[in-house]
Design an enzyme around this catalytic site. Structure first.
Site, PDB file in Angstrom:
ATOM      1  N   LYS A 186       0.864  -1.183   0.000  1.00 38.01           N
ATOM      2  CA  LYS A 186       0.000   0.000   0.000  1.00 38.01           C
ATOM      3  C   LYS A 186       0.900   1.232   0.000  1.00 38.01           C
ATOM      4  CE  LYS A 186      -1.528   2.931   2.144  1.00 38.01           C
ATOM      5  NZ  LYS A 186      -1.459   4.439   1.956  1.00 38.01           N
ATOM      6  N   GLY A 238       6.886   5.583   8.416  1.00 41.69           N
ATOM      7  CA  GLY A 238       6.174   6.847   8.381  1.00 41.69           C
ATOM      8  C   GLY A 238       6.318   7.588   9.692  1.00 41.69           C
ATOM      9  N   SER A 239       5.362   8.439   9.972  1.00 41.02           N
ATOM     10  CA  SER A 239       5.441   9.276  11.164  1.00 41.02           C
ATOM     11  C   SER A 239       5.198   8.460  12.426  1.00 41.02           C
ATOM     12  CB  SER A 239       4.412  10.403  11.077  1.00 41.02           C
ATOM     13  OG  SER A 239       3.096   9.896  11.219  1.00 41.02           O
ATOM     14  N   THR A 240       5.719   8.972  13.538  1.00 42.09           N
ATOM     15  CA  THR A 240       5.521   8.308  14.824  1.00 42.09           C
ATOM     16  C   THR A 240       4.048   8.325  15.214  1.00 42.09           C
ATOM     17  OG1 THR A 240       7.768   8.732  15.573  1.00 42.09           O
ATOM     18  CG2 THR A 240       6.101   8.391  17.278  1.00 42.09           C
ATOM     19  N   SER A 241       3.324   9.392  14.907  1.00 44.65           N
ATOM     20  CA  SER A 241       1.903   9.445  15.250  1.00 44.65           C
ATOM     21  C   SER A 241       1.118   8.371  14.511  1.00 44.65           C
ATOM     22  CB  SER A 241       1.329  10.823  14.947  1.00 44.65           C
ATOM     23  OG  SER A 241       1.452  11.140  13.565  1.00 44.65           O
ATOM     24  N   ALA A 242       1.402   8.185  13.227  1.00 45.69           N
ATOM     25  CA  ALA A 242       0.728   7.118  12.476  1.00 45.69           C
ATOM     26  C   ALA A 242       1.163   5.751  12.982  1.00 45.69           C
ATOM     27  CB  ALA A 242       1.027   7.260  10.987  1.00 45.69           C
ATOM     28  N   GLY A 243       2.429   5.621  13.356  1.00 46.60           N
ATOM     29  CA  GLY A 243       2.916   4.354  13.897  1.00 46.60           C
ATOM     30  C   GLY A 243       2.228   3.982  15.189  1.00 46.60           C
ATOM     31  N   GLU A 260       9.082   1.645  11.392  1.00 47.32           N
ATOM     32  CA  GLU A 260      10.250   2.512  11.217  1.00 47.32           C
ATOM     33  C   GLU A 260       9.707   3.925  11.180  1.00 47.32           C
ATOM     34  OE1 GLU A 260      12.656   4.973  10.370  1.00 47.32           O
ATOM     35  OE2 GLU A 260      12.406   4.371   8.272  1.00 47.32           O
ATOM     36  N   CYS A 295      14.000  10.526   7.491  1.00 51.75           N
ATOM     37  CA  CYS A 295      13.784  10.262   8.914  1.00 51.75           C
ATOM     38  C   CYS A 295      15.070  10.313   9.722  1.00 51.75           C
ATOM     39  CB  CYS A 295      13.088   8.916   9.106  1.00 51.75           C
ATOM     40  SG  CYS A 295      13.964   7.522   8.371  1.00 51.75           S
ATOM     41  N   GLU A 394       9.806  16.259  14.947  1.00 54.79           N
ATOM     42  CA  GLU A 394      10.307  16.040  13.596  1.00 54.79           C
ATOM     43  C   GLU A 394       9.668  17.033  12.628  1.00 54.79           C
ATOM     44  OE1 GLU A 394      11.462  12.177  11.009  1.00 54.79           O
ATOM     45  OE2 GLU A 394       9.377  12.267  11.649  1.00 54.79           O
TER      46      GLU A 394
END
Length: 492
Positions: A186, A238-243, A260, A295, A394
């Site tokens: 995706k 991707g971003s830490t928030s999405a992670g 990651e 990143c 970030e």
């Protein structure tokens, strides 16, 4: 410049690659892929809904549960990886062109980087078919014949970001395929073309149906895929928030995850190292490579207090010397940001930095002479408090923060004072000192006198920079489950 140089050769942009064939989209909804240096539409790709996403996962599930792929030997699977590697190398320029159009990386950097990562990743994992311990004979505690076996984790959902889509796809898909997993890729709606080019290659080489499936979807559809019980493993960059959101959703059903995520990587310049030499390694290379949209970029520059002003001046000179413009132009030294949204984010952080009392030493605005494209000037802040937003959050853009330290111990303390821990660099003329400081840093990678991340060994972070590793043997470990088999009697 010829118009063909801005064309991405997609054969089936209005379809999804599912179960070994191109399935036409049942509706006309598409994503616009913008050329980030001109803001013109470079391509359209089909937009998947939840039903299409479920079909792709079902295809991968059937291929894993009923197909031959997981039951092939690693050597048999490696043959396909070698074929993919060859075709990736042949398509190097198409992947590089798409990367520059979608993400803004300079074309002269994109071409060799694509060559360095794509085919190499698949060849590295193909070679592991002979070296990785998929089956190890053991002797049990009771004296019985036993085997330690590594088996595929199952159906993998690979969620690929927009900043390095081709390379990050490769380091997710190659080990998953060698392990015997089946995969749904995706990509990001902002940068889907690498995944489409990859699907074309899978189709051309005759990869078995359902082993690789590709679709592009919005976040709401991605969430349904993460929650789908037919998915055994999620690998996300991707971003830490999405992670965090993915981790929470996966935890509800104990799905395996590799994450990651973000970072505020620190460069520690110790008192024995030349400031100008450090600035040369930190300034122009940082601004040139993807305009800071990486990143593991070294965005916190920690220097002895007595050398703070000298470092700010050196980095500011490098920033002012950069030439923003078209990433296909050989005279350009810094390209655009990938999206208008990302440029807006950078602008907000620059305003925060000023409001928090940091000194804006260079840049800080959109280039006045560029009316089109998502450009932002290379920016340097001095006198940055390590607890300020620009030092802790970030930004993902061309913004450097210079932070003063009172001693080596203080520099290490500042570097570790972060929720992140992905990458760092130690600048010193003493290799032993570099190793000693590196061991005290809470980061997944540490370089000496330059950023030296290495996917062939392993890449990933401590703390909120992620879970697990990509690349190398550890990257393959992420896609296998360990099984212990103990026999009642020896094999005949």
């Amino acid at each position: 410049m010829q118009a063909t140089e801005r064309t991405i050769p997609l054969r089936h942009p209005d379809a999804f690659y599912i179960d070994g064939h191109w399935m036409p989209a049942p509706h006309s909804d598409t994503f616009e892929v913008l050329d980030c240096s001109t803001e013109r539409v470079a391509a359209h790709v089909a937009r998947a809904d939840a039903e299409i996403a479920a079909r792709a996962i079902d295809a991968a599930r059937r291929a894993f549960d009923r197909g031959p792929w997981p039951r092939m030997t690693p050597g048999e699977r490696s043959v396909y990886l070698e074929k993919i590697a060859q075709r990736l190398e042949e398509a190097n320029d198409a992947f590089a062109r798409g990367w520059s159009i979608e993400s803004g990386i300079l074309q002269r950097i994109a071409k060799p980087r694509i060559g360095q990562f794509l085919g190499a990743a698949f060849r590295q994992y193909a070679a592991m078919a002979e070296t990785y311990p998929f089956v190890e004979p053991r002797r049990s505690a009771t004296g019985h014949q036993a085997y330690a076996v590594k088996e595929p984790a199952g159906v993998v959902l690979a969620i690929v970001p927009w900043n390095g889509p081709a390379a990050l796809l490769a380091y997710k898909v190659a080990p998953a395929l060698l392990a015997g997993c089946t995969v749904v890729v995706k990509p990001s709606p902002e940068a889907p073309t690498s995944a489409y080019l990859f699907a074309q290659i899978c189709d051309e080489i005759g990869l078995l149906p359902g082993v690789v499936n590709v679709l592009t979807a919005d976040r709401d559809v991605s969430e349904t895929m993460v929650r789908n019980p037919a998915v055994d493993k999620i690998t996300f960059t991707g971003s830490t928030s999405a992670g965090r959101s993915i981790s929470e959703a996966a935890a509800g059903r104990i799905a395996r995850v590799t994450l990651e995520l973000g970072d505020k990587s620190a460069a520690l310049v110790l008192d024995d190292y030349d400031i100008d030499a450090a600035a040369q390694a930190l300034g122009q290379p940082y601004f040139s490579y993807l305009t800071g949209q990486v990143c593991h970029s070294l965005t916190r520059i920690i220097v002895p207090r007595a050398k703070h002003d000298t470092m700010v001046e050196a980095l500011s000179a490098a920033a002012r010397a950069m030439v923003p413009g078209d990433p296909f132009d050989d005279g350009t030294t810094v390209g655009p940001l990938a999206t208008a949204r990302q440029r807006d984010t950078v602008e907000r952080y620059v305003a925060k930095g000023i409001a928090e009392g940091a000194t804006l030493a260079a840049g800080g605005a959109r280039p006045r002479h560029l009316s089109r494209g998502f450009f932002f000037e290379p920016t340097v802040f001095g006198n940055v408090d390590n607890r300020a937003a620009i030092a802790q959050e970030e930004i993902f853009g061309p913004v450097l923060s210079v932070i003063a330290a009172d001693s080596e111990a203080h520099a290490i303390e500042l570097a570790n004072d972060s929720i992140f821990g992905l990458n760092a660099v130690v600048f010193t003329s003493d290799a032993g000192r570099a190793l000693n400081v590196a061991r005290r840093l809470r980061t997944g990678s540490v370089g000496h006198n330059a950023s030296r991340t290495d996917f062939s060994i392993g890449f990933g972070g401590f703390k909120q920079s992620g879970i697990g590793r990509e690349g190398g043997v550890e990257g393959l470990n992420a896609f296998v489950e360990s099984k212990t088999i103990v026999l009642d009697q020896p094999l005949a």
